[in-house]
Enzyme design. Sequence first.
Site, PDB file in Angstrom:
ATOM      1  N   PRO A   1       0.838  -1.210   0.000  1.00 20.04           N
ATOM      2  CA  PRO A   1       0.000   0.000   0.000  1.00 20.04           C
ATOM      3  C   PRO A   1       0.871   1.257   0.000  1.00 20.04           C
ATOM      4  CG  PRO A   1      -0.655  -1.519   1.755  1.00 20.04           C
ATOM      5  CD  PRO A   1       0.637  -2.026   1.186  1.00 20.04           C
ATOM      6  N   GLU A   2       0.622   2.108  -0.961  1.00 18.05           N
ATOM      7  CA  GLU A   2       1.333   3.385  -1.036  1.00 18.05           C
ATOM      8  C   GLU A   2       0.377   4.485  -0.574  1.00 18.05           C
ATOM      9  OE1 GLU A   2       4.445   3.852  -1.876  1.00 18.05           O
ATOM     10  OE2 GLU A   2       5.011   1.945  -2.756  1.00 18.05           O
TER      11      GLU A   2
END
Length: 270
Positions: free
Chosen positions: A2-3
Amino acid sequence: MPELPEVEITRRGIEPFVLGKTITGVTVRNPNLRRRVQRNFARLIVGRRVDRVSRRGKYLLLECAGGSLIVHLGMSGSLRVIEPGMPPGVHDHVDFVFGGTALRLRDPRRFGAVLWTDQPPEAHRLMRHLGIEPLSRRFDARRLHALTRKHRTSIKQFLMDGRRIVGVGNIYASESLFLAGIHPRTRARRLSLQRCERLVAAIKQTLRAAIRAGGSTLRDFVGGDGARGYYQTRYWVYGRGGKGCRRCAAPVRRIVQGQRATYYCARCQR
Ligand SMILES: [Zn+2]
């Protein structure tokens, strides 16, 4: 992994279900996340009402009176909204119950974190070293120009240093530099104010586009098996080594900087 855009999409996805709601229960099935869940975790959070759902870098914050619940999704974590009592899967390590709904943390690799702090979250030791938020108004060309002056490092590595700017990961750094026409090996301190202006605009545009693309999947936060894939898009250069540049058709190059792959077009980026 997850960014920033995925974390922001998660924030928006869960907000309608938890804002103004009181935590009525918590179930920790496996406390061995990246940081061990606090021993008295349930006692610390049950009975608190969520007054604000915010984000700092890749940390989600459920802000309550007297403190904040901090959630980090690690390498593989996801949060989804479920009915309490829905049978957990093997990687469903923590449930936060809000009366008739619950938030479930699934984290196969257990690099995530959940913790309660009674400090202002920005003062917490996980967060106090974080750099500027790229989507904030404070992040503008003058700020980037000032931040880069002392850095001999490449602009690509500078962008990925969370102590300077938070949440511009590998994909978004390559994509933003392409959009701004800047060679990833350019030394940070050599960027002119004008190029900083183009780069700031490109970073904001890239992150916003990712958030917009993910916004169409918000309904997937409810129910389901949580197997929702993270945002995938048509990248300009990222992951396209050897293929033709979408702008000029020259082959996209792949180099390694700080052990991370960088993709760029030698013709479009100077
Ligand atoms: Zn090109």
